[in-house]
Design a protein around this motif. Structure first.
Motif, PDB file in Angstrom:
ATOM      1  N   ASP A 106       0.508  -1.365  -0.361  1.00 24.38           N
ATOM      2  CA  ASP A 106       0.079  -0.465   0.130  1.00 24.38           C
ATOM      3  C   ASP A 106       1.128   0.931   0.134  1.00 24.38           C
ATOM      4  OD1 ASP A 106      -2.030   2.445   0.240  1.00 24.38           O
ATOM      5  OD2 ASP A 106      -2.336   1.596   2.246  1.00 24.38           O
ATOM      6  N   LEU A 107       1.431   1.285  -1.365  1.00 32.18           N
ATOM      7  CA  LEU A 107       2.092   2.796  -0.961  1.00 32.18           C
ATOM      8  C   LEU A 107       1.302   3.897  -1.173  1.00 32.18           C
ATOM      9  CD1 LEU A 107       4.634   1.391  -4.058  1.00 32.18           C
ATOM     10  CD2 LEU A 107       4.927   1.019  -2.188  1.00 32.18           C
ATOM     11  N   ARG A 129      10.556   0.193 -11.663  1.00 31.20           N
ATOM     12  CA  ARG A 129       9.032   0.335 -12.609  1.00 31.20           C
ATOM     13  C   ARG A 129       8.092   0.558 -11.681  1.00 31.20           C
ATOM     14  NH1 ARG A 129       8.425  -5.318 -13.599  1.00 31.20           N
ATOM     15  NH2 ARG A 129       6.622  -4.757 -14.579  1.00 31.20           N
ATOM     16  N   HIS A 130       7.875   1.310 -10.830  1.00 32.89           N
ATOM     17  CA  HIS A 130       6.432   0.805  -9.849  1.00 32.89           C
ATOM     18  C   HIS A 130       7.473   2.664  -9.354  1.00 32.89           C
ATOM     19  CE1 HIS A 130       5.336  -3.017 -10.047  1.00 32.89           C
ATOM     20  NE2 HIS A 130       6.711  -3.630 -10.070  1.00 32.89           N
ATOM     21  N   ALA A 131       8.218   3.569 -10.437  1.00 35.23           N
ATOM     22  CA  ALA A 131       7.940   4.802  -9.275  1.00 35.23           C
ATOM     23  C   ALA A 131       6.732   5.434  -9.933  1.00 35.23           C
ATOM     24  CB  ALA A 131       9.164   5.490 -10.065  1.00 35.23           C
ATOM     25  N   ARG A 132       6.336   5.325 -10.816  1.00 37.83           N
ATOM     26  CA  ARG A 132       4.649   6.231 -10.998  1.00 37.83           C
ATOM     27  C   ARG A 132       3.909   6.381  -9.946  1.00 37.83           C
ATOM     28  NH1 ARG A 132       4.517   0.772 -13.871  1.00 37.83           N
ATOM     29  NH2 ARG A 132       2.567   0.022 -13.077  1.00 37.83           N
ATOM     30  N   HIS A 133       4.037   5.035  -9.431  1.00 37.29           N
ATOM     31  CA  HIS A 133       3.080   4.667  -8.018  1.00 37.29           C
ATOM     32  C   HIS A 133       3.623   5.822  -6.724  1.00 37.29           C
ATOM     33  CE1 HIS A 133       0.868   1.985  -9.563  1.00 37.29           C
ATOM     34  NE2 HIS A 133       2.111   1.040  -9.597  1.00 37.29           N
ATOM     35  N   THR A 134       5.156   5.420  -6.981  1.00 34.79           N
ATOM     36  CA  THR A 134       5.633   6.681  -6.342  1.00 34.79           C
ATOM     37  C   THR A 134       5.327   8.130  -6.815  1.00 34.79           C
ATOM     38  OG1 THR A 134       7.928   5.859  -7.007  1.00 34.79           O
ATOM     39  CG2 THR A 134       7.024   4.728  -5.022  1.00 34.79           C
ATOM     40  N   ARG A 135       6.208   8.822  -7.710  1.00 36.27           N
ATOM     41  CA  ARG A 135       5.496   9.921  -8.097  1.00 36.27           C
ATOM     42  C   ARG A 135       4.024  10.072  -7.406  1.00 36.27           C
ATOM     43  NH1 ARG A 135       8.595   7.822 -13.072  1.00 36.27           N
ATOM     44  NH2 ARG A 135      10.448   8.650 -12.587  1.00 36.27           N
ATOM     45  N   ALA A 136       3.371   9.714  -7.432  1.00 35.54           N
ATOM     46  CA  ALA A 136       1.431  10.266  -7.549  1.00 35.54           C
ATOM     47  C   ALA A 136       1.823  10.720  -5.908  1.00 35.54           C
ATOM     48  CB  ALA A 136       0.951   9.567  -7.844  1.00 35.54           C
ATOM     49  N   LEU A 137       2.876  10.289  -4.438  1.00 34.68           N
ATOM     50  CA  LEU A 137       2.561  10.931  -3.732  1.00 34.68           C
ATOM     51  C   LEU A 137       2.831  11.765  -3.598  1.00 34.68           C
ATOM     52  CD1 LEU A 137       4.015   7.710  -2.247  1.00 34.68           C
ATOM     53  CD2 LEU A 137       1.968   8.456  -1.548  1.00 34.68           C
ATOM     54  N   GLY A 138       3.522  12.859  -4.647  1.00 31.34           N
ATOM     55  CA  GLY A 138       4.286  14.514  -4.019  1.00 31.34           C
ATOM     56  C   GLY A 138       5.391  14.325  -4.027  1.00 31.34           C
TER      57      GLY A 138
END
Length: 184
Positions: A106-107, A129-138
């Motif tokens: 649950d990033l 590969r999952h940087a798009r999910h972490t970028r969404a955190l601002g």
């Protein structure tokens, strides 16, 4: 293969809980714990992984010699957290390329758990590969060279220099100036 010649499905493996605190400023996200780490229930437990050696060099601490609980306490004191992108998966061995049917952690809930979070650093390509999910955190998102022994194309000195730059950029104190470890 089983003794009767029927292929067995890899075991469903569960990852480790996060190492986080309210003062975590930088979270290092790996992909999924190695066999040695799962067995020991400790992040970066494989003796050839460079994670603890790199941080020990950057903080001038003998982290590799300390008990795990003391290592984790040092991470948290420095504002560094640990977790993995995958909560569970199927995998034979320890290679990221063998990961099958992963389920993400649950990033999205990280900001609530870590109010001081400034950045996330992905430890290696599979995590990245999952940087798009972490970028969404601002928050800032960085790619670090993998500390895995499978990443033999990067020397320990080169890995240490790259890690020093990222940690320093995000407010994690380092005793070794970025770039001082040199070459490659």
């Amino acid at each position: 293969m089983s003794p009767r010649g029927v292929a067995r499905a890899p075991a469903r493996l569960q990852g480790l809980p996060p190492v986080l605190g309210p003062d975590t400023r930088l979270l290092v996200l790996g992909s999924f714990p190695s066999v040695a780490s799962l067995r020991a229930q400790q992040y970066y437990a494989h003796p050839h992984n460079h994670f603890w050696r790199i941080l020990g060099a950057l903080w001038d601490l003998p982290l590799s010699d300390w008990p795990y609980a003391q290592r984790v306490a040092a991470l948290l004191e420095h504002g560094l957290g640990l977790w993995d992108v995958y909560a569970e998966c199927e995998r034979e061995g320890s290679l990221d390329s063998a990961i099958r049917a992963p389920r993400l952690n649950d990033l999205g809930g990280l900001r609530a758990r870590c109010p001081a979070l400034r950045a996330i650093a992905h430890n290696g390509g599979e995590s990245w590969r999952h940087a798009r999910h972490t970028r969404a955190l601002g928050v800032a998102v960085e790619r670090l060279p993998s500390t895995s022994p499978a990443n033999a194309s990067w020397s320990l000195a080169r890995k240490t220099a790259a890690w020093a730059e990222v940690l320093a950029r995000h407010g994690i104190p380092v005793r070794v100036p970025p770039g001082a470890q040199g070459g490659g």
